[in-house]
Design a protein around this motif. Structure first.
Motif, PDB file in Angstrom:
ATOM      1  N   GLY A 634       1.330   2.743  -9.644  1.00 23.79           N
ATOM      2  CA  GLY A 634       1.773   2.352  -8.321  1.00 23.79           C
ATOM      3  C   GLY A 634       0.571   2.272  -7.406  1.00 23.79           C
ATOM      4  N   VAL A 635       0.842   2.192  -6.137  1.00 28.06           N
ATOM      5  CA  VAL A 635      -0.228   2.101  -5.141  1.00 28.06           C
ATOM      6  C   VAL A 635      -0.015   3.184  -4.101  1.00 28.06           C
ATOM      7  CG1 VAL A 635      -1.209   0.661  -3.328  1.00 28.06           C
ATOM      8  CG2 VAL A 635      -0.568  -0.358  -5.497  1.00 28.06           C
ATOM      9  N   GLU A 636      -1.083   3.866  -3.755  1.00 28.18           N
ATOM     10  CA  GLU A 636      -1.020   4.892  -2.720  1.00 28.18           C
ATOM     11  C   GLU A 636      -1.434   4.266  -1.397  1.00 28.18           C
ATOM     12  OE1 GLU A 636      -2.401   9.449  -2.329  1.00 28.18           O
ATOM     13  OE2 GLU A 636      -4.040   8.022  -2.515  1.00 28.18           O
ATOM     14  N   LEU A 637      -0.582   4.446  -0.408  1.00 31.01           N
ATOM     15  CA  LEU A 637      -0.883   3.975   0.941  1.00 31.01           C
ATOM     16  C   LEU A 637      -0.905   5.180   1.868  1.00 31.01           C
ATOM     17  CD1 LEU A 637      -1.186   1.837   3.200  1.00 31.01           C
ATOM     18  CD2 LEU A 637       1.320   1.679   3.241  1.00 31.01           C
ATOM     19  N   LEU A 638      -2.051   5.429   2.479  1.00 28.52           N
ATOM     20  CA  LEU A 638      -2.187   6.512   3.453  1.00 28.52           C
ATOM     21  C   LEU A 638      -2.268   5.904   4.847  1.00 28.52           C
ATOM     22  CD1 LEU A 638      -4.757   8.963   1.811  1.00 28.52           C
ATOM     23  CD2 LEU A 638      -2.360   9.437   2.319  1.00 28.52           C
ATOM     24  N   ILE A 639      -1.486   6.454   5.751  1.00 30.28           N
ATOM     25  CA  ILE A 639      -1.525   6.020   7.153  1.00 30.28           C
ATOM     26  C   ILE A 639      -1.718   7.260   8.013  1.00 30.28           C
ATOM     27  CG2 ILE A 639      -0.287   4.881   9.032  1.00 30.28           C
ATOM     28  CD1 ILE A 639       1.370   3.398   6.967  1.00 30.28           C
ATOM     29  N   ALA A 640      -2.709   7.239   8.870  1.00 30.20           N
ATOM     30  CA  ALA A 640      -2.935   8.326   9.824  1.00 30.20           C
ATOM     31  C   ALA A 640      -2.919   7.739  11.223  1.00 30.20           C
ATOM     32  CB  ALA A 640      -4.269   9.021   9.544  1.00 30.20           C
ATOM     33  N   LEU A 641      -2.275   8.414  12.160  1.00 27.70           N
ATOM     34  CA  LEU A 641      -2.245   7.955  13.542  1.00 27.70           C
ATOM     35  C   LEU A 641      -1.875   9.121  14.448  1.00 27.70           C
ATOM     36  CD1 LEU A 641       1.000   5.817  14.114  1.00 27.70           C
ATOM     37  CD2 LEU A 641       0.687   7.402  12.230  1.00 27.70           C
ATOM     38  N   PRO A 642      -2.296   9.075  15.694  1.00 30.83           N
ATOM     39  CA  PRO A 642      -1.960  10.155  16.631  1.00 30.83           C
ATOM     40  C   PRO A 642      -0.456  10.328  16.728  1.00 30.83           C
ATOM     41  CG  PRO A 642      -3.664   8.757  17.559  1.00 30.83           C
ATOM     42  CD  PRO A 642      -3.188   8.063  16.322  1.00 30.83           C
ATOM     43  N   ASP A 643      -0.017  11.578  16.837  1.00 28.87           N
ATOM     44  CA  ASP A 643       1.400  11.905  16.897  1.00 28.87           C
ATOM     45  C   ASP A 643       2.055  11.162  18.050  1.00 28.87           C
ATOM     46  OD1 ASP A 643       3.856  12.967  16.575  1.00 28.87           O
ATOM     47  OD2 ASP A 643       3.241  15.067  16.751  1.00 28.87           O
ATOM     48  N   GLN A 644       3.129  10.428  17.758  1.00 21.55           N
ATOM     49  CA  GLN A 644       3.844   9.639  18.767  1.00 21.55           C
ATOM     50  C   GLN A 644       5.216   9.279  18.224  1.00 21.55           C
ATOM     51  OE1 GLN A 644       2.253   5.400  18.874  1.00 21.55           O
ATOM     52  NE2 GLN A 644       0.642   6.426  17.686  1.00 21.55           N
ATOM     53  N   PRO A 645       6.119   8.856  19.104  1.00 23.35           N
ATOM     54  CA  PRO A 645       7.467   8.477  18.653  1.00 23.35           C
ATOM     55  C   PRO A 645       7.436   7.193  17.822  1.00 23.35           C
ATOM     56  CG  PRO A 645       7.414   8.931  21.022  1.00 23.35           C
ATOM     57  CD  PRO A 645       5.992   8.848  20.569  1.00 23.35           C
ATOM     58  N   ARG A 646       8.538   6.934  17.140  1.00 29.16           N
ATOM     59  CA  ARG A 646       8.829   5.697  16.407  1.00 29.16           C
ATOM     60  C   ARG A 646       7.921   5.446  15.203  1.00 29.16           C
ATOM     61  NH1 ARG A 646       8.509   3.815  21.531  1.00 29.16           N
ATOM     62  NH2 ARG A 646       6.788   2.396  21.045  1.00 29.16           N
ATOM     63  N   VAL A 647       7.209   6.442  14.736  1.00 33.78           N
ATOM     64  CA  VAL A 647       6.285   6.202  13.630  1.00 33.78           C
ATOM     65  C   VAL A 647       7.040   5.857  12.337  1.00 33.78           C
ATOM     66  CG1 VAL A 647       4.599   7.282  12.106  1.00 33.78           C
ATOM     67  CG2 VAL A 647       4.421   7.568  14.578  1.00 33.78           C
ATOM     68  N   LEU A 648       8.050   6.668  11.978  1.00 34.30           N
ATOM     69  CA  LEU A 648       8.744   6.456  10.709  1.00 34.30           C
ATOM     70  C   LEU A 648       9.438   5.100  10.641  1.00 34.30           C
ATOM     71  CD1 LEU A 648       9.593   7.521   7.953  1.00 34.30           C
ATOM     72  CD2 LEU A 648      11.553   8.621   9.054  1.00 34.30           C
ATOM     73  N   PRO A 649      10.258   4.727  11.624  1.00 27.49           N
ATOM     74  CA  PRO A 649      10.910   3.415  11.512  1.00 27.49           C
ATOM     75  C   PRO A 649       9.916   2.265  11.561  1.00 27.49           C
ATOM     76  CG  PRO A 649      11.374   4.418  13.651  1.00 27.49           C
ATOM     77  CD  PRO A 649      10.741   5.465  12.815  1.00 27.49           C
ATOM     78  N   ALA A 650       8.845   2.419  12.343  1.00 27.09           N
ATOM     79  CA  ALA A 650       7.863   1.342  12.436  1.00 27.09           C
ATOM     80  C   ALA A 650       7.141   1.143  11.108  1.00 27.09           C
ATOM     81  CB  ALA A 650       6.858   1.652  13.546  1.00 27.09           C
ATOM     82  N   ALA A 651       6.651   2.234  10.533  1.00 19.17           N
ATOM     83  CA  ALA A 651       5.907   2.122   9.281  1.00 19.17           C
ATOM     84  C   ALA A 651       6.814   1.632   8.150  1.00 19.17           C
ATOM     85  CB  ALA A 651       5.283   3.464   8.926  1.00 19.17           C
ATOM     86  N   ALA A 652       8.013   2.196   8.039  1.00 20.80           N
ATOM     87  CA  ALA A 652       8.927   1.783   6.980  1.00 20.80           C
ATOM     88  C   ALA A 652       9.343   0.330   7.151  1.00 20.80           C
ATOM     89  CB  ALA A 652      10.167   2.684   6.976  1.00 20.80           C
ATOM     90  N   GLY A 653       9.544  -0.097   8.391  1.00 21.40           N
ATOM     91  CA  GLY A 653       9.917  -1.480   8.643  1.00 21.40           C
ATOM     92  C   GLY A 653       8.819  -2.453   8.270  1.00 21.40           C
ATOM     93  N   VAL A 654       7.572  -2.100   8.555  1.00 22.37           N
ATOM     94  CA  VAL A 654       6.446  -2.968   8.197  1.00 22.37           C
ATOM     95  C   VAL A 654       6.353  -3.113   6.678  1.00 22.37           C
ATOM     96  CG1 VAL A 654       3.925  -3.137   8.180  1.00 22.37           C
ATOM     97  CG2 VAL A 654       5.128  -2.580  10.301  1.00 22.37           C
TER      98      VAL A 654
END
Length: 820
Positions: A634-654
């Protein structure tokens, strides 16, 4: 006037009359199964005979016959079966006349839209073709005259049958290889969710092959139940043809309920179980028959050399090698000793089975039948020897399967373990599972046999593996039902009270470790403490760990990986510490890996998301390529970003927009060391795969994620547009999603578990629903098992506190509603 008389009158009017009579026959509810197949063959015979007679007169041909071969030759016409026909002629007529005769028979058949497999040959040509083409020879073994010169057909049948018997030592190995190749392509009918009733192993092709073997006079199949099994498969195919209106042999999921109703069965599960039982009978007969064929062929190849060495007239007797009390090896099989008395030795079936499995030998059919007929039931509780022989049988590894199936074919398993009847041939409507329930249980014992060196009580592990899903034969939670059954069975086979309790605990909680490891936050002390409270002892934990692995490995490739294994091992290590008296430590901020720290620092510096996308091997000890490197899974995708709202739906949607399938995911907040720069960073670790095509560039993913976070990319609308552009495929209706609150699963957050059908954008919808509900996602753990997704999210109120029970229930209800 009977319906048959009606059809006879109707066929006098030609093709349209035959079509009407055929339709009338197929819609008769009073007649089905063998009578309908025979009536359809007879109706077709009379129509074709009339065509042939008229055509012979018009073409001026004598010395010809119309011959039914294959399934039509056997009189087994299903509603959409091909008509397999041979136009046989003695060669006295000219080629033009024969061509005219053929056209005047074939074209009316084609005009009615009937499938036709046809050939035109003289007896010599037919014999020559049969000698070159095994499939042609098999078809001619069932040749039956429809019309014309009966003597011509009889002579061909006699010749072909004589050739088949004379060439058996050459043709039967070819037929064996043909059956093996087909089984490799099509799989085993008795374990497939959408089986091919004809081509899969244990199907109609194998039943026909057994007839061919019997016709060779070299060996014969076990006949008990074989005719009934064949009838069951043919009846199912008839119903499938009537339901679909097509010449199909594949029992697709979406048609199974209709086929069941056509056959008068309760539902699709009842249909599959009946089909599986029939296929198991054919498969077992196939195993026994080919074993006998190979034994005879081997003896024939050795005998001339031995006679030359020993002198004419001396016939060597195969040795009888003792294996256990009353059990010997003879000519490559396990048989009973000459002096044994099965009626006086109730342990003998288990002793013989254990000896066969331990030595990798098949149990003789005669021996199994004698045991089934003569052996008395074991006393309850079993004597120690019987229990030990059962454990030996289960611990023999792969050879256990064939021996177990031999016992099961003669009813010995259900005699030993009556509760087995409820799981026998029971289908599992879950794409993750490879096997039926009963075969899965045996496979679990096989996998557990390789893990016995890891546990202090291998006997308890093997018996628990055999029983862990025994509750699937009863309504309700199979683990709860299985606990009760396991207690009864373990007591029956002679375990003491303490061992019975351990086996019951293993069966009741066989899913505990895998579900906790993949769906809970292992850094939360409440997670570890809850498992320790259930397991109670290091010995039980050790056994449960091995059972978890054996169960997953026996389920199918989607149920286990080194990633899942590492999570379970981590959980077991933590629970073992608690059981040893170590208090679980309060969670500290997660220490990031070097890669995560690098990305986190960059995310704090830029104030936006930073991504890393690269192929990842499952484990250094996993599968390797030709150069010895770990195979990427498979492929590993790492995403790091400052703590903020809407991260999970935004990342999963993309990810969904870019058609990336999420196999697993974790979201967690990490605190960076003070010298790096204070601040909480969200780190999302995804394991993804491209649904099709190549992987997107990390830069494109980042750009879309930035737009999703600032609201300029409307993910929900884009996903809805794409879904609307593709019509839904027909298939099984998935059960509705279920969202629950796992109370007391964590001391720091409210745990919400989502179980739903996996689909593009599912995680985006979950995240969006949680954001809409006004809760904050502290961490998330995502796993996909076949078509099922099980996602666990740890949420808090906006101020970081846990939700009240009422509020948590409301949030779960809102998420469930959003997924419907």
């Amino acid at each position: 006037m009977t319906s048959l008389e009606v059809t006879t009158d109707a066929e006098d009017s030609g093709p349209s009359g035959y079509a009407a009579a055929r339709l009338h026959l197929l819609t008769e509810k009073e007649r089905s199964g063998p009578p309908r197949r025979a009536a359809l063959a007879g109706l077709t015979d009379r129509w074709l005979a009339a065509l042939f007679s008229t055509a012979c007169q018009e073409a001026g041909v004598r010395g010809a016959a119309l011959v039914a071969v294959g399934g039509y030759g056997r009189g087994e016409l299903s509603p959409r079966s091909d008509l397999d026909l041979l136009l046989l002629h003695d060669g006295s007529a000219g080629s033009g006349a024969i061509a005219t005769l053929a056209d005047r028979i074939w074209y009316p058949v084609w005009d009615l839209g009937l499938a036709l497999d046809h050939s035109v040959r003289t007896p010599g040509e037919a014999r020559k073709t049969a000698g070159e083409d095994l499939k042609v020879q098999l078809g001619l073994l069932d040749a039956r005259p429809v019309a014309g010169d009966l003597g011509l057909v009889s002579a061909l049948r006699t010749t072909v049958l004589a050739d088949w018997r004379n060439q058996a030592t050459k043709r039967l190995p070819e037929l064996d290889e043909l059956c093996r190749e087909r089984a490799e392509r099509q799989g085993e009918l008795q374990f497939l969710l959408e089986p091919d009733l004809k081509e899969a192993r244990g199907g109609l092709r194998d039943a026909t092959a057994l007839r061919a073997v019997a016709a060779s006079w070299l060996a014969d199949a076990p006949r008990e139940g074989l005719a009934e099994a064949r009838r069951t498969l043919l009846d199912a195919r008839d119903a499938l043809h009537l339901v679909t209106g097509r010449a199909t042999d594949r029992l697709a999921l979406q048609e199974q309920d209709q086929v069941a109703a056509e056959l008068g069965l309760l539902d699709a599960d009842a249909l599959l179980r009946q089909v599986y039982e029939a296929a198991r009978t054919v498969s077992y007969a196939t195993d026994v028959t080919w074993r006998e064929v190979n034994r005879v062929l081997k003896a024939r190849s050795v005998r001339p050399r031995l006679r030359a060495m020993l002198g004419a007239g001396r016939r060597p007797e195969p040795e009888r090698t003792p294996l256990a009390e009353g059990v010997v090896e003879f000519d490559g099989e396990v048989v009973l000793a000459r002096t044994v008395k099965p009626e006086r030795d109730p342990v003998l079936p288990l002793r013989a089975a254990a000896a066969a499995a331990q030595n990798g030998l098949p149990l003789s059919l005669h021996a199994v039948r004698r045991l089934a007929a003569a052996t008395r039931p074991l006393p309850v509780p079993w004597p120690a020897e019987a229990r030990e022989e059962l454990v030996t049988l289960l611990g023999a590894g792969e050879s256990t399967v064939a021996v177990w199936e031999a016992l099961e074919a003669e009813g010995l398993i259900t005699r030993l373990l009556p509760d087995w009847e409820r799981v026998r041939c029971r289908p599992q409507r879950n794409a993750v599972h490879t096997w039926t329930v009963d075969r899965h249980l045996v496979e679990a014992a096989v996998k557990a046999s390789a893990l016995t060196r890891r546990v202090h009580r291998p006997d308890l592990l093997l018996v628990a593996a055999l029983l862990h899903d025994i509750g699937k034969g009863w309504p309700g939670d199979h683990s709860v039902a299985g606990e009760t059954i396991a207690k009864d069975v373990a007591t029956r086979i002679g375990f003491d009270r303490a061992d019975v309790a351990v086996i019951a605990t293993l069966v009741r909680h066989h899913l505990l470790l895998i579900e906790t490891a993949t769906r809970r936050d292992l850094d939360d002390p409440a997670t570890v403490a809850s498992v320790a409270a259930v397991v109670k002892s290091p010995g039980t934990l050790e056994l449960l760990h091995a059972l978890t692995e054996a169960d997953a490995l026996a389920t199918g490739p989607a149920a286990w990986s080194t990633w899942r294994g590492s999570l379970v091992t981590d959980l077991v290590k933590r629970v073992a510490g608690v059981l040893a008296g170590e208090a679980p430590e309060e969670p500290e901020p997660t220490a990031p890996s070097a890669e995560q720290e690098r990305l986190a620092v960059e995310a704090l510096r830029t104030g936006g998301p930073v991504l890393s996308l690269h192929a990842q091997a499952d484990h250094p000890e996993g599968e390797r390529d030709e150069e010895g490197e770990p195979e990427p899974v498979g492929v590993e995708l790492l995403i790091a970003l400052p703590d903020q709202p809407r991260v999970l739906p935004a990342a999963a949607g993309v990810l969904a927009l870019h058609r990336l399938t999420v196999r697993a995911a974790d979201l967690s907040a990490v605190e960076l060391p003070g010298e790096v720069g204070p601040g909480s960073v969200l780190v999302l670790n995804w394991r993804v795969a491209a649904a099709f095509g190549s992987l997107p560039q990390a830069a494109r993913l980042r750009a879309d994620l930035v737009r999703a976070l600032d609201g300029s990319l409307d993910i929900a609308s884009r996903l809805a547009e794409r879904e609307a552009a593709y019509p839904r495929r027909r298939g099984v209706q998935a059960p509705p999603p279920r969202v629950t609150v796992a109370s007391a699963a964590s001391r720091h957050a409210t745990v919400i578990e989502v179980r739903a059908q996996d689909a593009p954008g599912l995680l985006h919808r979950i995240g969006h629903a949680l954001e809409t509900a006004g809760v904050r996602v502290r961490s998330a753990h995502v796993s996909t098992l076949g078509a099922n997704a099980v996602d666990t999210v740890y949420v808090t109120a906006a101020d970081g506190s846990m939700l009240s029970d009422t509020r948590a229930a409301d949030v779960a209800r809102e998420v469930e509603q959003a997924l419907r």
